[in-house]
Design a protein around this motif. Sequence first.
Motif, PDB file in Angstrom:
ATOM      1  N   LEU A 157      30.337  26.667  29.779  1.00 46.03           N
ATOM      2  CA  LEU A 157      30.448  25.260  29.394  1.00 46.03           C
ATOM      3  C   LEU A 157      29.317  24.863  28.454  1.00 46.03           C
ATOM      4  O   LEU A 157      29.544  24.169  27.446  1.00 46.03           O
ATOM      5  CB  LEU A 157      30.429  24.382  30.643  1.00 46.03           C
ATOM      6  CG  LEU A 157      30.520  22.864  30.402  1.00 46.03           C
ATOM      7  CD1 LEU A 157      31.836  22.519  29.717  1.00 46.03           C
ATOM      8  CD2 LEU A 157      30.379  22.114  31.727  1.00 46.03           C
ATOM      9  N   THR A 158      28.093  25.301  28.729  1.00 45.43           N
ATOM     10  CA  THR A 158      26.970  24.923  27.879  1.00 45.43           C
ATOM     11  C   THR A 158      27.122  25.489  26.469  1.00 45.43           C
ATOM     12  O   THR A 158      26.816  24.806  25.476  1.00 45.43           O
ATOM     13  CB  THR A 158      25.632  25.396  28.480  1.00 45.43           C
ATOM     14  OG1 THR A 158      25.670  26.817  28.685  1.00 45.43           O
ATOM     15  CG2 THR A 158      25.348  24.713  29.800  1.00 45.43           C
ATOM     16  N   TYR A 159      27.605  26.728  26.364  1.00 43.55           N
ATOM     17  CA  TYR A 159      27.789  27.304  25.027  1.00 43.55           C
ATOM     18  C   TYR A 159      28.937  26.617  24.286  1.00 43.55           C
ATOM     19  O   TYR A 159      28.878  26.423  23.063  1.00 43.55           O
ATOM     20  CB  TYR A 159      28.040  28.809  25.122  1.00 43.55           C
ATOM     21  CG  TYR A 159      26.771  29.608  25.238  1.00 43.55           C
ATOM     22  CD1 TYR A 159      25.968  29.846  24.127  1.00 43.55           C
ATOM     23  CD2 TYR A 159      26.359  30.128  26.464  1.00 43.55           C
ATOM     24  CE1 TYR A 159      24.786  30.566  24.227  1.00 43.55           C
ATOM     25  CE2 TYR A 159      25.191  30.848  26.584  1.00 43.55           C
ATOM     26  CZ  TYR A 159      24.403  31.066  25.459  1.00 43.55           C
ATOM     27  OH  TYR A 159      23.231  31.780  25.573  1.00 43.55           O
ATOM     28  N   ARG A 160      29.976  26.240  25.023  1.00 42.02           N
ATOM     29  CA  ARG A 160      31.098  25.563  24.378  1.00 42.02           C
ATOM     30  C   ARG A 160      30.675  24.178  23.875  1.00 42.02           C
ATOM     31  O   ARG A 160      31.004  23.783  22.757  1.00 42.02           O
ATOM     32  CB  ARG A 160      32.265  25.436  25.352  1.00 42.02           C
ATOM     33  CG  ARG A 160      33.517  24.775  24.743  1.00 42.02           C
ATOM     34  CD  ARG A 160      34.670  24.799  25.725  1.00 42.02           C
ATOM     35  NE  ARG A 160      35.087  26.154  25.996  1.00 42.02           N
ATOM     36  CZ  ARG A 160      35.956  26.843  25.251  1.00 42.02           C
ATOM     37  NH1 ARG A 160      36.478  26.273  24.164  1.00 42.02           N
ATOM     38  NH2 ARG A 160      36.302  28.065  25.571  1.00 42.02           N
ATOM     39  N   LEU A 161      29.938  23.445  24.691  1.00 42.21           N
ATOM     40  CA  LEU A 161      29.502  22.112  24.303  1.00 42.21           C
ATOM     41  C   LEU A 161      28.507  22.146  23.148  1.00 42.21           C
ATOM     42  O   LEU A 161      28.451  21.220  22.337  1.00 42.21           O
ATOM     43  CB  LEU A 161      28.877  21.381  25.499  1.00 42.21           C
ATOM     44  CG  LEU A 161      29.823  21.023  26.651  1.00 42.21           C
ATOM     45  CD1 LEU A 161      29.051  20.413  27.815  1.00 42.21           C
ATOM     46  CD2 LEU A 161      30.921  20.070  26.173  1.00 42.21           C
ATOM     47  N   GLY A 162      27.701  23.206  23.084  1.00 45.29           N
ATOM     48  CA  GLY A 162      26.668  23.272  22.053  1.00 45.29           C
ATOM     49  C   GLY A 162      26.999  24.137  20.870  1.00 45.29           C
ATOM     50  O   GLY A 162      26.124  24.466  20.065  1.00 45.29           O
ATOM     51  N   ASP A 250      20.035  39.948  29.424  1.00 48.87           N
ATOM     52  CA  ASP A 250      19.120  39.302  28.486  1.00 48.87           C
ATOM     53  C   ASP A 250      19.389  37.806  28.516  1.00 48.87           C
ATOM     54  O   ASP A 250      20.446  37.342  28.072  1.00 48.87           O
ATOM     55  CB  ASP A 250      19.316  39.865  27.070  1.00 48.87           C
ATOM     56  CG  ASP A 250      18.984  41.346  27.020  1.00 48.87           C
ATOM     57  OD1 ASP A 250      17.961  41.727  27.590  1.00 48.87           O
ATOM     58  OD2 ASP A 250      19.773  42.104  26.427  1.00 48.87           O
ATOM     59  N   ILE A 251      18.433  37.044  29.031  1.00 49.54           N
ATOM     60  CA  ILE A 251      18.632  35.626  29.295  1.00 49.54           C
ATOM     61  C   ILE A 251      18.208  34.779  28.104  1.00 49.54           C
ATOM     62  O   ILE A 251      17.113  34.947  27.565  1.00 49.54           O
ATOM     63  CB  ILE A 251      17.839  35.202  30.549  1.00 49.54           C
ATOM     64  CG1 ILE A 251      18.422  35.874  31.782  1.00 49.54           C
ATOM     65  CG2 ILE A 251      17.848  33.692  30.710  1.00 49.54           C
ATOM     66  CD1 ILE A 251      19.768  35.358  32.183  1.00 49.54           C
ATOM     67  N   GLN A 252      19.080  33.863  27.698  1.00 46.98           N
ATOM     68  CA  GLN A 252      18.748  32.831  26.728  1.00 46.98           C
ATOM     69  C   GLN A 252      18.547  31.509  27.472  1.00 46.98           C
ATOM     70  O   GLN A 252      18.959  31.377  28.633  1.00 46.98           O
ATOM     71  CB  GLN A 252      19.872  32.702  25.690  1.00 46.98           C
ATOM     72  CG  GLN A 252      20.028  33.942  24.810  1.00 46.98           C
ATOM     73  CD  GLN A 252      21.109  33.776  23.764  1.00 46.98           C
ATOM     74  OE1 GLN A 252      21.852  32.795  23.765  1.00 46.98           O
ATOM     75  NE2 GLN A 252      21.207  34.753  22.864  1.00 46.98           N
ATOM     76  N   PRO A 253      17.902  30.520  26.839  1.00 49.32           N
ATOM     77  CA  PRO A 253      17.602  29.274  27.551  1.00 49.32           C
ATOM     78  C   PRO A 253      18.821  28.608  28.195  1.00 49.32           C
ATOM     79  O   PRO A 253      18.737  28.087  29.309  1.00 49.32           O
ATOM     80  CB  PRO A 253      16.994  28.396  26.460  1.00 49.32           C
ATOM     81  CG  PRO A 253      16.343  29.368  25.524  1.00 49.32           C
ATOM     82  CD  PRO A 253      17.255  30.554  25.499  1.00 49.32           C
ATOM     83  N   GLN A 254      19.976  28.622  27.500  1.00 47.36           N
ATOM     84  CA  GLN A 254      21.170  28.013  28.084  1.00 47.36           C
ATOM     85  C   GLN A 254      21.553  28.704  29.390  1.00 47.36           C
ATOM     86  O   GLN A 254      21.932  28.057  30.374  1.00 47.36           O
ATOM     87  CB  GLN A 254      22.345  28.091  27.104  1.00 47.36           C
ATOM     88  CG  GLN A 254      22.147  27.269  25.833  1.00 47.36           C
ATOM     89  CD  GLN A 254      21.552  28.066  24.711  1.00 47.36           C
ATOM     90  OE1 GLN A 254      20.670  28.892  24.924  1.00 47.36           O
ATOM     91  NE2 GLN A 254      22.022  27.807  23.499  1.00 47.36           N
ATOM     92  N   ALA A 290      25.253  34.264  34.909  1.00 43.42           N
ATOM     93  CA  ALA A 290      24.880  33.783  33.582  1.00 43.42           C
ATOM     94  C   ALA A 290      25.102  34.855  32.527  1.00 43.42           C
ATOM     95  O   ALA A 290      25.499  34.555  31.387  1.00 43.42           O
ATOM     96  CB  ALA A 290      23.426  33.333  33.577  1.00 43.42           C
ATOM     97  N   GLY A 291      24.858  36.112  32.890  1.00 38.99           N
ATOM     98  CA  GLY A 291      25.123  37.199  31.952  1.00 38.99           C
ATOM     99  C   GLY A 291      26.603  37.349  31.655  1.00 38.99           C
ATOM    100  O   GLY A 291      27.011  37.574  30.512  1.00 38.99           O
ATOM    101  N   LEU A 292      27.420  37.213  32.694  1.00 38.47           N
ATOM    102  CA  LEU A 292      28.867  37.317  32.490  1.00 38.47           C
ATOM    103  C   LEU A 292      29.424  36.123  31.724  1.00 38.47           C
ATOM    104  O   LEU A 292      30.470  36.226  31.086  1.00 38.47           O
ATOM    105  CB  LEU A 292      29.564  37.422  33.851  1.00 38.47           C
ATOM    106  CG  LEU A 292      29.289  38.701  34.650  1.00 38.47           C
ATOM    107  CD1 LEU A 292      29.891  38.599  36.046  1.00 38.47           C
ATOM    108  CD2 LEU A 292      29.834  39.928  33.923  1.00 38.47           C
ATOM    109  N   GLY A 293      28.718  34.993  31.785  1.00 34.51           N
ATOM    110  CA  GLY A 293      29.216  33.781  31.145  1.00 34.51           C
ATOM    111  C   GLY A 293      28.997  33.721  29.657  1.00 34.51           C
ATOM    112  O   GLY A 293      29.650  32.925  28.967  1.00 34.51           O
TER     113      GLY A 293
END
Length: 411
Positions: A157-162, A250-254, A290-293
């Motif tokens: 959702l965060t990647y879609r919104l942003g 590998d984690i990004q801020p979102q 979060a990685g799968l998302g």
Amino acid sequence: MEHITLLIGLVIATALVFDFTNGFHDTANAMATTISTGALGPRIAVGMSAVLNLVGAFLSVEVAKTISGGIVDESAGIRPAMIFAALVGAIVWNLVTWLAGLPSSSSHALFGGLIGATLVSVGAHGVNGDAVVTKVIIPAVAAPIVAGLASMLATRLTYRLGRNADPAATSRGYRAGQIASAGLVSLAHGTNDAQKTMGVITLALIAGGVIAPGSNPPLWVICSAGTAIALGTYIGGWRIIRTVGRGITDIQPQQGFAAQTGAAATILASSHLGFALSTTQVCSGSVLGAGLGRTGAVVRWGTAGRMVAAWALTLPAAGLVAGGAAYLADRGTWGVTTVGVIGLAVCVAVRAASRRKPVTRANVNDPVDVVTVQVTPSVEAADEVAPAIAPVTPPPAAAAPSAPTRTPTTA
């Protein structure tokens, strides 16, 4: 306090040592993703987490009551020596998994220790099987799955919104959100994990006749347990922070914001219901989700598999160690002394082994050695399969994705 015997005092001290190991073992729960994305510096992050762990210890006693009067029957002949053996089993397992950099569950190490020691010293009737199933096993299976699914959906959702937003501004905004959500996870960790040590100390006081059965933890128990876990948190469990922050994905801020928010909500809801779940499992499940998302993200299933294996082994392994320790402790003073000496020897050995390849705040964000890597299918993922061997320069926008340009560098 004047009725506390030397043995009960030893149990209390050992419980606080376990609480300390719980703090540095589980710091990764709150701060690994915040540190890996650079939202906070390592020392500031663990300092913030330590303060909030201390505050969280004062917010509830529901989980403490689950430990002191739920998992084992406090009226079945529980003795302080048995509790001492249970704590030694939990501490040994905590240190071994910390040395391996595996984010196993301190909570389940404690549960396994209590169950194993009770089975040996008292018998099966001393363990409340229904409470173990409903308060420990079911949350252990369900909580990381729920947190992982929530984190995966939140990440998408965060990647879609942003997707049309300015990347730099979005990154700054989510880093700020990460700091807030990491604070919430730390607070939740204090409400759940610090209470487990409170419950053990309360159980020892009841077993020794110092307080009445069914009593809530005294104020001095709450203060000492909160302080111990806060100090352990401030020390910083850098090995496990590196595994969670760099070894799973590998984690990004979102992603970090989504993972920490989902984990905090799960932990706080469980604490309110008195479920003594593993915050380690919840947070690790959230990071995996979060990685799968994120499309094209690397998910290192080899690391995840080792973590799940450690989770599955924690209850029986800690139980076996605690059972052996309880067998010795039941022999009398010499048995309790022997258990203490063996436990101390393990602590010294683990400390010596950890100094051979130290992990500190200076190298906590270094790449994790990965043996087996499985990735989601994408060009971006293919470029990240072996970052420790050959860091990759992504291809130009106009270049075909099938022919990326690689710039060899020294890892």
